[in-house]
Design a protein around this motif. Structure first.
Motif, PDB file in Angstrom:
ATOM      1  N   ARG A 235     -32.350 -65.841  10.759  1.00 41.25           N
ATOM      2  CA  ARG A 235     -33.055 -65.966  11.692  1.00 41.25           C
ATOM      3  C   ARG A 235     -33.123 -65.795  13.294  1.00 41.25           C
ATOM      4  NH1 ARG A 235     -38.469 -67.413  11.874  1.00 41.25           N
ATOM      5  NH2 ARG A 235     -38.972 -67.700  14.337  1.00 41.25           N
ATOM      6  N   PRO A 236     -31.884 -66.298  13.746  1.00 38.38           N
ATOM      7  CA  PRO A 236     -30.863 -66.323  14.839  1.00 38.38           C
ATOM      8  C   PRO A 236     -30.326 -64.806  15.253  1.00 38.38           C
ATOM      9  CG  PRO A 236     -29.921 -67.515  13.525  1.00 38.38           C
ATOM     10  CD  PRO A 236     -30.423 -66.837  12.508  1.00 38.38           C
ATOM     11  N   LEU A 237     -30.672 -63.583  14.544  1.00 37.67           N
ATOM     12  CA  LEU A 237     -30.324 -62.228  14.441  1.00 37.67           C
ATOM     13  C   LEU A 237     -31.131 -61.503  14.565  1.00 37.67           C
ATOM     14  CD1 LEU A 237     -27.851 -61.650  12.345  1.00 37.67           C
ATOM     15  CD2 LEU A 237     -26.930 -62.257  14.779  1.00 37.67           C
ATOM     16  N   THR A 238     -32.553 -62.530  14.651  1.00 35.30           N
ATOM     17  CA  THR A 238     -33.727 -61.975  14.725  1.00 35.30           C
ATOM     18  C   THR A 238     -34.336 -61.722  15.950  1.00 35.30           C
ATOM     19  OG1 THR A 238     -35.325 -63.213  13.474  1.00 35.30           O
ATOM     20  CG2 THR A 238     -33.751 -61.651  11.793  1.00 35.30           C
ATOM     21  N   THR A 239     -34.468 -62.697  16.575  1.00 34.40           N
ATOM     22  CA  THR A 239     -35.287 -63.405  17.067  1.00 34.40           C
ATOM     23  C   THR A 239     -35.160 -62.588  18.980  1.00 34.40           C
ATOM     24  OG1 THR A 239     -33.165 -64.898  18.462  1.00 34.40           O
ATOM     25  CG2 THR A 239     -34.688 -66.200  17.014  1.00 34.40           C
ATOM     26  N   ARG A 240     -36.258 -62.956  20.146  1.00 36.93           N
ATOM     27  CA  ARG A 240     -35.927 -62.250  20.759  1.00 36.93           C
ATOM     28  C   ARG A 240     -35.046 -62.140  22.197  1.00 36.93           C
ATOM     29  NH1 ARG A 240     -35.971 -59.836  25.149  1.00 36.93           N
ATOM     30  NH2 ARG A 240     -37.707 -58.569  26.582  1.00 36.93           N
TER      31      ARG A 240
ATOM     32  N   ALA B  75     -42.612 -56.741  15.764  1.00 41.69           N
ATOM     33  CA  ALA B  75     -42.836 -56.663  16.853  1.00 41.69           C
ATOM     34  C   ALA B  75     -42.606 -58.084  18.056  1.00 41.69           C
ATOM     35  CB  ALA B  75     -44.292 -58.685  16.941  1.00 41.69           C
ATOM     36  N   THR B  76     -40.855 -58.362  17.670  1.00 44.61           N
ATOM     37  CA  THR B  76     -40.172 -58.864  18.645  1.00 44.61           C
ATOM     38  C   THR B  76     -39.503 -57.995  18.927  1.00 44.61           C
ATOM     39  OG1 THR B  76     -39.759 -60.639  16.861  1.00 44.61           O
ATOM     40  CG2 THR B  76     -38.509 -60.062  18.006  1.00 44.61           C
ATOM     41  N   ILE B  77     -39.180 -56.445  18.309  1.00 46.97           N
ATOM     42  CA  ILE B  77     -38.375 -55.258  18.852  1.00 46.97           C
ATOM     43  C   ILE B  77     -39.462 -55.060  19.953  1.00 46.97           C
ATOM     44  CG2 ILE B  77     -37.685 -53.440  18.355  1.00 46.97           C
ATOM     45  CD1 ILE B  77     -36.256 -54.138  16.215  1.00 46.97           C
ATOM     46  N   ALA B  78     -40.999 -54.281  19.584  1.00 43.42           N
ATOM     47  CA  ALA B  78     -41.611 -53.490  20.493  1.00 43.42           C
ATOM     48  C   ALA B  78     -41.907 -54.274  21.607  1.00 43.42           C
ATOM     49  CB  ALA B  78     -43.455 -53.832  20.052  1.00 43.42           C
ATOM     50  N   ASP B  79     -41.464 -56.230  21.703  1.00 38.50           N
ATOM     51  CA  ASP B  79     -41.841 -56.962  23.064  1.00 38.50           C
ATOM     52  C   ASP B  79     -40.711 -56.810  23.707  1.00 38.50           C
ATOM     53  OD1 ASP B  79     -43.153 -59.384  24.042  1.00 38.50           O
ATOM     54  OD2 ASP B  79     -41.465 -60.195  24.017  1.00 38.50           O
TER      55      ASP B  79
ATOM     56  N   VAL C 211     -43.845 -62.836  17.535  1.00 31.30           N
ATOM     57  CA  VAL C 211     -42.785 -62.818  18.350  1.00 31.30           C
ATOM     58  C   VAL C 211     -41.840 -63.727  17.834  1.00 31.30           C
ATOM     59  CG1 VAL C 211     -41.270 -61.846  20.375  1.00 31.30           C
ATOM     60  CG2 VAL C 211     -44.237 -60.892  20.184  1.00 31.30           C
ATOM     61  N   ARG C 212     -40.037 -63.641  17.337  1.00 30.56           N
ATOM     62  CA  ARG C 212     -39.839 -64.463  17.397  1.00 30.56           C
ATOM     63  C   ARG C 212     -39.081 -64.542  18.227  1.00 30.56           C
ATOM     64  NH1 ARG C 212     -38.243 -60.646  12.428  1.00 30.56           N
ATOM     65  NH2 ARG C 212     -39.745 -61.784  10.638  1.00 30.56           N
ATOM     66  N   HIS C 213     -38.629 -66.405  18.750  1.00 34.01           N
ATOM     67  CA  HIS C 213     -38.175 -66.861  19.368  1.00 34.01           C
ATOM     68  C   HIS C 213     -36.785 -68.348  19.095  1.00 34.01           C
ATOM     69  CE1 HIS C 213     -39.990 -64.991  23.418  1.00 34.01           C
ATOM     70  NE2 HIS C 213     -40.884 -65.771  22.536  1.00 34.01           N
ATOM     71  N   ASP C 214     -35.603 -68.468  19.871  1.00 34.49           N
ATOM     72  CA  ASP C 214     -34.849 -69.544  19.295  1.00 34.49           C
ATOM     73  C   ASP C 214     -35.963 -70.903  19.566  1.00 34.49           C
ATOM     74  OD1 ASP C 214     -32.869 -67.694  19.073  1.00 34.49           O
ATOM     75  OD2 ASP C 214     -32.116 -67.774  21.251  1.00 34.49           O
TER      76      ASP C 214
END
Length: 323
Positions: free
Chosen positions: A181-186, A220-224, A289-292
């Protein structure tokens, strides 16, 4: 998690454990199981290709290498990434591509891009130091500065890089079937975006189940983070009919409507479609959108304050005192 193409696939037998003396490096590929820092890996000969090798890491098929042909990519998602990159940067006149690979495996894509762009400068970040050393010994990898293998954690390395020093960043890191997950966040994508030069591309290999929840959140996270996005996958994956991989990419400049790219994707062993930014955002609509995680706020307990001790009252005038 990767699905092989139909061109040279094969069923293979499991070999035994290979003992590598401490401090030494294999002199070429030898079939067997190798102990690495994060578990074990298995090097398997491709029964349909005398110069082909498969690498399985902790039970998950990770990479395929053809020692005689670095431009042959057996895994479908790698072919899609290569097609997308070559659509942005045609091989001629031979741009000096600066690429960062997060996740090493057998360095299949790094070997490919070295053959496609001989002047490219590439860094592959691999968490497992022993695996990186084995891969150097097994396969004919270009030497530094053309290709450097850097042992480290992908996010930590990315956060420490100089801004605008990479044209291409590829995230292909898995722990089991999903990316940590830490490599997938905004916030992480923000670090990657900072490292990209103008016109650069951030590419991810997104693995998912048929419910596509992980893929939608990735999208969603990449698009953000990026103004322009694309997704490449085969129709069955796009419709949520199987486990598999999607290639997603973001950039600060539009992806060209390249008919040659669409034809190349459809003409592969596993035909794929490409979705433009509008379709990507429709696919991701409503996904989180994923966040830390937020750091906990530590509140120190108040220091107890002792009440002041009042001095004894002085005797009033006329009051008798003890003798």
């Amino acid at each position: 998690m990767a699905k092989r193409g139909k061109g040279r696939g094969a069923q293979t037998a499991g070999p035994g454990v290979v003992e590598v003396p401490k401090g030494s490096r294999p002199a070429g590929p030898v079939a067997g199981v190798y102990y690495i820092d994060t578990g074990d890996c298995e090097l398997i000969p491709d029964q349909d290709n005398s110069t082909g090798w498969l690498l399985r890491i902790n039970g998950v098929m990770s990479s395929h290498i053809d020692l005689a042909d670095p431009l042959f990519l057996d895994f479908e998602y790698m072919r899609w990434i290569a097609a997308l990159v070559e659509s942005r940067w045609p091989r001629e006149p031979g741009p000096r591509l600066r690429a960062l690979h997060l996740g090493g495996g057998a360095c299949s894509l790094a070997r490919y891009f070295h053959a496609a762009y001989p002047d490219a400068r590439q860094v592959v970040v691999e968490l497992d130091g022993k695996l990186a050393d084995y891969v150097r010994g097994w396969f004919d990898l270009p030497k530094a500065p053309l290709l450097r293998l850097r042992v480290g954690e992908a996010r930590e390395v990315t956060e420490g890089l100089t801004p605008q020093t990479r044209d291409l960043i590829i995230r292909d890191v898995f722990a089991g079937s999903l990316t940590p997950r830490p490599l997938t966040t905004r916030e992480f994508i923000g670090h990657a975006k900072r490292v990209l030069a103008p016109g650069g591309i951030y590419v991810v290999n997104s693995g998912d189940a048929p419910d596509l929840r992980n893929a939608r959140e990735d999208a969603a996270t990449i698009a953000d983070a990026f103004a322009y996005t694309v997704i490449i996958a085969d129709p069955a994956m796009l419709k949520g009919r199987r486990y598999g991989n999607m290639v997603m990419a973001g950039s600060d400049v539009p992806f060209d409507e390249d008919p040659g790219l669409a034809r190349r994707l459809l003409g592969g062993a596993v035909p794929a479609h490409i979705w433009n930014d509008e379709k990507v955002r429709a696919f991701a609509a409503g996904a989180a959108v994923r966040h830390d995680p937020k750091a906990p706020v530590l509140v120190e307990p108040p220091i107890p304050v002792e009440p002041p001790v009042e001095p004894p009252a002085a005797p009033r005038a006329g009051t008798p005192t003890a003798p």
